[in-house]
Design a protein around this motif. Structure first.
Motif, short mmCIF file in Angstrom:
data_model
loop_
_atom_site.label_atom_id
_atom_site.label_comp_id
_atom_site.label_asym_id
_atom_site.label_seq_id
_atom_site.Cartn_x
_atom_site.Cartn_y
_atom_site.Cartn_z
N LYS A 5 -10.23 2.52 0.57
CA LYS A 5 -8.73 1.87 1.78
C LYS A 5 -9.26 1.69 2.68
O LYS A 5 -8.20 0.50 3.15
CB LYS A 5 -7.92 2.50 0.73
CG LYS A 5 -8.25 4.62 1.95
CD LYS A 5 -6.27 5.02 1.50
CE LYS A 5 -6.87 6.49 2.54
NZ LYS A 5 -7.14 7.51 1.44
N LEU A 49 -8.81 -5.31 -9.34
CA LEU A 49 -8.17 -4.78 -7.99
C LEU A 49 -9.93 -3.82 -6.76
O LEU A 49 -10.26 -3.81 -6.74
CB LEU A 49 -7.32 -3.30 -8.23
CG LEU A 49 -6.34 -2.83 -7.55
CD1 LEU A 49 -5.32 -3.83 -6.87
CD2 LEU A 49 -5.80 -1.84 -8.06
N GLY A 103 -5.76 -3.49 -1.33
CA GLY A 103 -4.62 -3.40 -2.43
C GLY A 103 -5.27 -5.05 -2.28
O GLY A 103 -3.60 -5.48 -3.26
N TYR A 104 -6.10 -5.72 -2.37
CA TYR A 104 -6.04 -6.96 -2.72
C TYR A 104 -6.47 -6.62 -4.10
O TYR A 104 -6.81 -6.53 -4.98
CB TYR A 104 -7.20 -8.41 -1.95
CG TYR A 104 -6.73 -8.02 -0.65
CD1 TYR A 104 -5.80 -8.53 -0.19
CD2 TYR A 104 -7.56 -6.97 0.36
CE1 TYR A 104 -5.83 -8.58 1.38
CE2 TYR A 104 -7.03 -7.38 1.87
CZ TYR A 104 -6.40 -7.98 2.16
OH TYR A 104 -5.57 -8.40 3.33
N ILE A 105 -6.41 -8.35 -4.89
CA ILE A 105 -6.07 -8.69 -6.46
C ILE A 105 -7.54 -9.93 -6.76
O ILE A 105 -6.74 -11.09 -6.26
CB ILE A 105 -5.13 -8.38 -7.06
CG1 ILE A 105 -4.69 -7.40 -7.52
CG2 ILE A 105 -5.83 -8.66 -8.70
CD1 ILE A 105 -3.35 -7.11 -8.58
N VAL A 116 -1.78 -10.06 -2.95
CA VAL A 116 -2.84 -9.46 -2.21
C VAL A 116 -0.89 -8.20 -2.63
O VAL A 116 -0.05 -8.43 -3.48
CB VAL A 116 -1.64 -10.14 -0.35
CG1 VAL A 116 -2.87 -10.65 0.01
CG2 VAL A 116 -0.30 -10.75 -0.77
N ASP A 117 -0.63 -6.99 -1.73
CA ASP A 117 0.16 -5.83 -2.32
C ASP A 117 -0.03 -5.51 -3.78
O ASP A 117 1.14 -4.73 -4.77
CB ASP A 117 1.05 -5.86 -1.68
CG ASP A 117 1.84 -6.83 0.10
OD1 ASP A 117 0.91 -6.68 0.65
OD2 ASP A 117 2.59 -8.03 0.08
N SER A 118 -1.54 -5.60 -4.46
CA SER A 118 -2.00 -5.45 -5.77
C SER A 118 0.08 -6.06 -6.67
O SER A 118 -0.18 -5.33 -7.60
CB SER A 118 -1.32 -3.44 -5.94
OG SER A 118 -1.62 -2.83 -4.84
N ASP A 119 0.00 -7.14 -6.20
CA ASP A 119 1.04 -7.92 -7.07
C ASP A 119 0.15 -8.48 -8.04
O ASP A 119 -0.30 -9.91 -6.99
CB ASP A 119 2.31 -8.82 -6.22
CG ASP A 119 2.98 -9.49 -6.92
OD1 ASP A 119 3.05 -9.59 -7.63
OD2 ASP A 119 4.08 -9.19 -6.01
N ARG A 120 0.29 -8.64 -8.96
CA ARG A 120 -0.85 -9.43 -9.92
C ARG A 120 0.35 -10.97 -10.28
O ARG A 120 -0.27 -11.91 -10.45
CB ARG A 120 -1.03 -9.52 -11.69
CG ARG A 120 -2.02 -8.03 -10.96
CD ARG A 120 -2.46 -7.32 -12.56
NE ARG A 120 -2.94 -8.30 -13.55
CZ ARG A 120 -2.53 -8.35 -15.03
NH1 ARG A 120 -1.20 -7.66 -14.94
NH2 ARG A 120 -2.96 -9.96 -15.19
N GLY A 169 2.89 -12.44 -5.75
CA GLY A 169 1.78 -12.03 -4.87
C GLY A 169 0.66 -12.43 -3.82
O GLY A 169 -0.47 -12.37 -3.29
#
Length: 387
Positions: free
Chosen positions: A195, A310, A314-316, A360-364, A368
């Motif tokens: 992390k 992921l 928290g980047y996807i 970003v922010d683990s938001d798919r 995000g």
């Protein structure tokens, strides 16, 4: 490569996780020769930006003034990070090792030189706080077998011992950061290091002239050239070689949440960074049909065969329009540069290409999504194959 051989230009790159935006350069770097002057180790905001903007062979960074906070890390912690990097430079450890070492110290001590109340406190050894893990002390929370208390409480000694053990790990440069760190530390929480990878890269960039943007080629640190299986010190790589065509959320395509990179069918697609697969499946078209095994067309809808991964911080990353079922499955841990599928034209596609997104922010979701071009360039992995 010298500044005479490569023209200089500067770019503006957004830095995630609370790190301020800073200028980056396309110059090639020899991070191992960047020097720190620890007797005056502090810097004001303009000096820090200038330090990060310089990414060139034999450039020395002199730090003076006050070090600003980066995220939650203040002057004392940044000084400790600089010591870790300086030791790595002196030992000729590639910049990837600096990122691993800084991230490890972030997890072990939050970059504070911690004592132990029963071991070091009674001996009058200066410290920046008291830990609670048995006889562990110092930036890396090293135990008695690593040296005396006084030695382990020396940031220079502690960093050197970390690097000595890291260099003995076969293939450490290509390992996921958490695995490389665990090989050295043998921690009870082996997954905790990952992390910190992104912010550790930003710290290395800020203090060492963009060194986290480099990739090792023929024992030299070359800047902004990470692609396919060549991994930048930041841990990122461009998923394929090729120029960016359709851009991110353009006036003509405001819902286009990534960029399109042209490539021939069956070109290998590489994971942009180490991470865990979230999704690997056929995306249905506008009519709800899952017809990913045939070429798509504009207006069909859907990503076709696609993968979401992921990453640390928290980047996807998302990879669309593959020609066939992806080579990975949900829950699988993949390494940076690992082949995850092949370029195709499935889904909403007018021809073979890779549609690539970063969130970003683990938001798919659409909300995000960010422009992957400056994001990848700042990590030394420009999407067009050059800076």
């Amino acid at each position: 490569m010298s500044t005479k051989e490569e023209p200089r230009r500067r770019i503006r790159a957004g830095v995630a996780l609370g790190v301020s935006a800073a200028l980056a350069s396309i110059l090639c770097c020899g991070g191992g020769t960047v020097a720190f002057f620890l007797t005056t180790l502090s810097v004001d905001r303009q000096d820090l930006i200038a330090a990060e903007a310089n990414c060139e062979e034999d450039h020395q960074v002199r730090l003076s003034g006050n070090i600003p906070r980066l995220g939650s890390y203040g002057q004392t912690q940044m000084r400790n990070a600089a010591v870790i990097i300086k030791v790595g430079q002196d030992m000729r450890v590639p910049p990837r090792g600096w990122v691993i070492a800084v991230a490890t110290a972030m997890q072990e001590s939050a970059l504070r030189n911690l004592s132990n109340s029963t071991v070091a406190g009674s001996r009058g050894i200066p410290n920046e706080g008291v830990g609670s893990d048995h006889d562990s002390v110092g930036l890396f929370q090293q135990r008695a077998g690593w040296g005396s208390v006084a030695q382990r409480m020396s940031p220079d000694y502690a960093a050197r011992k970390f690097y000595e053990k890291l260099l003995k790990v076969d293939g450490w440069e290509r390992m996921p950061l958490t695995r490389a760190a665990q090989k050295v530390q043998i921690s009870a929480y082996p997954d905790a290091y990952a992390k910190h990878e992104d912010i550790a890269s930003q710290i290395v960039n800020a203090l060492a002239g963009g060194a986290a943007r480099t990739v090792q080629i023929a024992d030299r640190s070359v800047c902004d050239r990470a692609s396919a299986r060549a991994i930048a010190a930041s841990g990122w790589t461009a998923p394929i070689d090729g120029g960016v065509g359709s851009g991110f959320r353009t006036a003509s395509r405001p819902r286009h949440n990534g960029v399109d990179i042209g490539a021939r069918k069956r070109t290998e697609i590489h994971a942009a960074a180490t991470g865990r697969v979230l999704v690997a499946r056929c995306d249905p078209d506008h009519d709800g049909n899952r017809t990913c095994d045939v070429d798509g067309f504009p207006g069909k809808g859907g990503c076709g065969w696609f993968v979401d991964i992921l990453h640390a911080g928290g980047y996807i990353s998302r990879y669309c329009h593959m020609i066939e079922k992806p080579r990975v499955v949900p829950g699988q841990l993949v390494k940076a540069g690992e082949v995850i599928g092949l370029v195709g034209s499935s889904g909403n596609s007018s021809g073979p290409h890779l549609h690539f997104e970063v969130h970003v922010d683990s938001d798919r979701s659409f909300a995000g999504g960010i422009n992957p071009v400056p994001f990848m360039r700042q990590r030394g992995a420009p999407l067009n194959g050059s800076a």
